[in-house]
Design a protein around this motif. Structure first.
Motif, PDB file in Angstrom:
ATOM      1  N   TYR A  79       0.858  -1.190   0.000  1.00  0.00           N
ATOM      2  CA  TYR A  79       0.000   0.000   0.000  1.00  0.00           C
ATOM      3  C   TYR A  79       0.892   1.237   0.000  1.00  0.00           C
ATOM      4  N   LEU A  83      -0.112   3.809  -5.957  1.00  0.00           N
ATOM      5  CA  LEU A  83      -1.009   2.805  -6.527  1.00  0.00           C
ATOM      6  C   LEU A  83      -2.348   3.441  -6.909  1.00  0.00           C
ATOM      7  N   GLU A  86      -8.381   2.407  -6.692  1.00  0.00           N
ATOM      8  CA  GLU A  86      -9.173   1.180  -6.560  1.00  0.00           C
ATOM      9  C   GLU A  86      -8.315   0.025  -6.034  1.00  0.00           C
ATOM     10  N   GLN A  87      -7.026   0.016  -6.396  1.00  0.00           N
ATOM     11  CA  GLN A  87      -6.128  -1.024  -5.898  1.00  0.00           C
ATOM     12  C   GLN A  87      -5.849  -0.830  -4.414  1.00  0.00           C
ATOM     13  N   ARG A  88      -5.668   0.427  -3.998  1.00  0.00           N
ATOM     14  CA  ARG A  88      -5.456   0.713  -2.568  1.00  0.00           C
ATOM     15  C   ARG A  88      -6.676   0.317  -1.757  1.00  0.00           C
TER      16      ARG A  88
END
Length: 411
Positions: A79, A83, A86-88
């Motif tokens: 994290y 990034l 949406e990925q986080r």
């Protein structure tokens, strides 16, 4: 703002005012020199159960460390602010729902996350300040079960911090130096680390907390004034441009082509380090860097810092905690959960199954402390289950029979 300011601004009534201190008893604070950081952290993750957060200093550092930790077999997430949103969000949700995920993150991670069962927080390098360290480690053990705060640091961390001070505005320099000095006092402590933290926040704690590495295994305090003087003298006499490896060879009197080419084998400091002093040189160098007796040049060489003069003139003594012998401690942390108890593991499996089915984190169903009580009391009916601490009427109605079935299967 202090408590009076907050009280006035929010117009709180006196009867609604609760004052709490900074003491968090269930977190164990441990600090160690960084020596092969990825390997040290991998060892820690391997022997420490439960979900945890590892704070790395950069985005690239997060990704590299996460890749190395994946070899431990643990589920590892990354994290950082680089990034996609949406990925986080996805990896954060996965961490909140998990029971044993390891999140490698920058300090952007952790704010506002409601996850009480984080079992450890690791700092892969020196934090920004005592305040940041306390806040970040405080994300562990919010359920009251034992948790660990492990920090790894090196002299290079302080070199960067001191270089940063060179670019600070004059009116902020004093506070910046105080911030770095407070961190130096914490990592080089030979007395209770928790007491140092609490005193930093204005509290008056006991001298020993019983739950930090210093209190659990008190180190011998060594007077290393002479070793420090020899180190500082060697740095000065070799021209304040060489790294610790070269200085080490000079002080130990080792035959070396580079040493002889520069005439350093003819210096008065050549070979003056005794056999007993040699193992202390690197720990002394770390302490000297932490307390600004030494700094680094732009090319990585060692140079005298503002704290060197008083030591060289004999006006200041230098002490350090005796370095720990390197051992690979085999232990399983993560609260006081029983190991090798098939009933407890079956209860955890049932909790995980129900959590997945309901799309909620496992701790929402029951904390580990409740499962430990179940494994001990072995309730086989809702009537006896109702007496287990931590189970209210609603959860008894919703989940009680599922867990009673597990207990009955082991009866």
């Amino acid at each position: 703002a202090n408590s009076d300011d907050i009280h006035d601004q929010l117009s709180l009534h006196e009867e609604g005012l609760i004052l709490a201190g900074f003491y968090i008893a269930n977190i164990r604070y441990t600090v160690a020199p960084r020596d092969g950081g990825a390997r040290q952290i991998a060892d820690f993750v391997t022997r420490t159960a439960g979900a945890g957060i590892i704070y790395a200093g950069s985005r690239k550092g997060c990704e590299q460390l996460a890749e190395k930790l994946s070899a431990t077999g643990r589920t590892v997430g990354v994290y950082h602010a680089g990034l996609p949103p949406e990925q986080r969000a996805a990896v954060q949700a996965e961490f909140v729902a998990s029971e044993d995920m390891v999140m490698v993150a920058t300090i952007a991670f952790g704010m506002g996350i409601d996850k009480p069962d984080v079992r450890f927080v690791v700092h892969a390098a020196l934090p920004k300040s005592i305040e940041a360290y306390y806040q970040e480690t405080g994300r562990a053990g919010r359920d009251g079960d034992p948790a660990e705060a492990q920090m790894f640091w090196s002299a290079s961390d302080f070199a960067r911090a001191h270089h940063w001070l060179g670019d600070v505005e004059p009116d902020r320099l004093a506070s910046g130096r105080a911030r770095v000095n407070a961190l130096a006092g914490l990592v080089e402590a030979s007395t209770c680390r928790r007491a140092l933290l609490l005193k930093h926040f204005g509290e008056q704690p006991d001298d020993s907390c019983g739950n930090c590495d210093i209190c659990l295994d008190p180190p011998k305090v060594l007077d290393v004034t002479q070793v420090t003087q020899k180190l500082l003298s060697a740095v000065y006499r070799t021209g304040q441009s060489y790294g610790i490896g070269h200085i080490e060879k000079v002080l130990q009197g080792r035959e070396d082509e580079r040493v002889s080419q520069r005439g350093h084998d003819a210096l008065s400091v050549f070979g003056i380090l005794t056999e007993d002093e040699a193992p202390l040189l690197r720990p002394v160098m770390r302490a000297a860097m932490a307390h600004e007796m030494l700094t680094t040049t732009e090319h990585g060489g060692l140079a005298l810092g503002p704290g060197a003069r008083s030591v060289l003139k004999g006006e200041r003594d230098v002490t350090i905690a005796e370095p720990r012998k390197k051992t690979r401690r085999q232990r399983r942390c993560g609260g006081t959960n029983p190991t090798g108890d098939p009933l407890f593991e079956a209860l955890r499996a049932k909790r995980a199954e129900l959590a997945r089915a309901n799309g909620i984190p496992a701790y929402i169903i029951f904390h580990d402390s409740v499962l430990r009580e179940m494994a001990s009391a072995k309730p086989q009916s809702l009537e006896t289950m109702a007496h287990v601490p931590g189970i209210g009427a609603k959860k008894l109605e919703t989940y009680g029979e599922d867990f009673c079935e597990v207990v009955r299967a082991f009866a």
